[in-house]
Scaffold this active site. Structure first.
Site, PDB file in Angstrom:
ATOM      1  N   VAL A   1       0.836  -1.201   0.000  1.00 41.15           N
ATOM      2  CA  VAL A   1       0.000   0.000   0.000  1.00 41.15           C
ATOM      3  C   VAL A   1       0.872   1.252   0.000  1.00 41.15           C
ATOM      4  O   VAL A   1       0.615   2.221  -0.735  1.00 41.15           O
ATOM      5  CB  VAL A   1      -0.965   0.005   1.203  1.00 41.15           C
ATOM      6  CG1 VAL A   1      -1.740   1.326   1.260  1.00 41.15           C
ATOM      7  CG2 VAL A   1      -1.939  -1.157   1.111  1.00 41.15           C
ATOM      8  N   CYS A   2       1.932   1.227   0.809  1.00 38.27           N
ATOM      9  CA  CYS A   2       2.833   2.381   0.876  1.00 38.27           C
ATOM     10  C   CYS A   2       3.497   2.645  -0.478  1.00 38.27           C
ATOM     11  O   CYS A   2       3.677   3.793  -0.887  1.00 38.27           O
ATOM     12  CB  CYS A   2       3.908   2.152   1.935  1.00 38.27           C
ATOM     13  SG  CYS A   2       3.278   1.974   3.609  1.00 38.27           S
ATOM     14  N   THR A   3       3.854   1.573  -1.176  1.00 41.65           N
ATOM     15  CA  THR A   3       4.482   1.737  -2.486  1.00 41.65           C
ATOM     16  C   THR A   3       3.528   2.395  -3.469  1.00 41.65           C
ATOM     17  O   THR A   3       3.921   3.281  -4.241  1.00 41.65           O
ATOM     18  CB  THR A   3       4.955   0.374  -3.024  1.00 41.65           C
ATOM     19  OG1 THR A   3       5.927  -0.171  -2.112  1.00 41.65           O
ATOM     20  CG2 THR A   3       5.581   0.511  -4.393  1.00 41.65           C
TER      21      THR A   3
END
EC number: 1.11.1.27
Length: 230
Positions: A45-47
């Site tokens: 998700v962060c990517t």
């Protein structure tokens, strides 16, 4: 920082980042700023979030907003992760267009109240929540949004709210529900009808509530576009 409220001066912290050691207020200079945190490097998700932020970085630049991210890993991890992020954008040879703060000891995450008690890493340590802080040129906090680690942000909404913050900082107006640049805005209630007429010569439409106790002034779209810097 627990107790950090809208209008408070944002802490002038020092930190190591992917562009070297910074002092936050010096990094911002006279610009607006947005600081957004991430639970952990190399997570899916962060990517997607960093990739989206990189793709629309020119939109923040147009608005005079300096971007900076934070994650609870080292500078070396951040630099390697940045390559993955840009590869996700099919721009593997391009550098990430904003720095990432290293916070592997979680000192800044604790100071800024970023930790998510419900989401932990493999060692049982709490992850950083997805915080968003918008800081004005006066170094005061203008907006804070706190997402849990499991929910990705909407960067279109962040641009929309920055447009509102910048517009309302310059003009005596407020933006109504679902407002976007070019839509009608409202004159703040403290402005008299005479002052509103002087400030907005193209006219103000007054609408009264059912009992006639409250009124709101609405500018034309043309006037809104005129006073909106973007």
């Amino acid at each position: 920082m627990p107790g950090l409220l809208l209008g408070d001066e944002f802490p002038n912290f020092e930190a190591d980042t992917t562009i070297g050691r910074i002092k936050f207020h010096d990094f911002l200079g006279s610009s607006w700023g947005i600081l957004f945190s991430h639970p952990k490097d190399f997570t899916p998700v962060c990517t997607t979030e960093l990739a989206r932020a990189a793709r629309i970085s020119d939109e923040f630049k147009k608005r005079g907003v300096k971007m900076i991210a934070l994650s609870i890993d080292s500078v070396e991890d951040h630099r390697n992760w940045s390559k993955d992020v840009m590869a996700f954008n099919s721009e593997a040879e391009s550098p990430l267009p904003f720095p990432i703060i290293a916070d592997d000891k979680r000192e800044l995450a604790i100071k800024l109240g970023m930790l998510d008690p419900d989401e932990k890493d493999k060692d049982g340590m709490p992850l950083t929540a997805r915080c968003v802080f918008v800081i004005g040129p006066d170094k005061k906090m203008k907006l804070s949004i706190l997402y849990p680690a499991t929910t990705g942000r909407n960067f279109d909404e962040l641009l929309r709210v920055i447009d509102s913050l910048q517009l309302t900082a310059q003009q005596k107006v407020a933006t109504p529900v679902d407002w976007k640049p070019g839509d009608k805005v409202m004159v703040v209630p403290s402005i008299s009808e005479a002052e509103a007429a002087a400030l907005f010569p193209k006219g103000v439409t007054t609408k009264r509530c059912l009992l006639g106790r409250n009124t709101c002034g609405t500018l034309s779209s043309e006037e809104t576009l005129k006073i909106n810097p973007h």
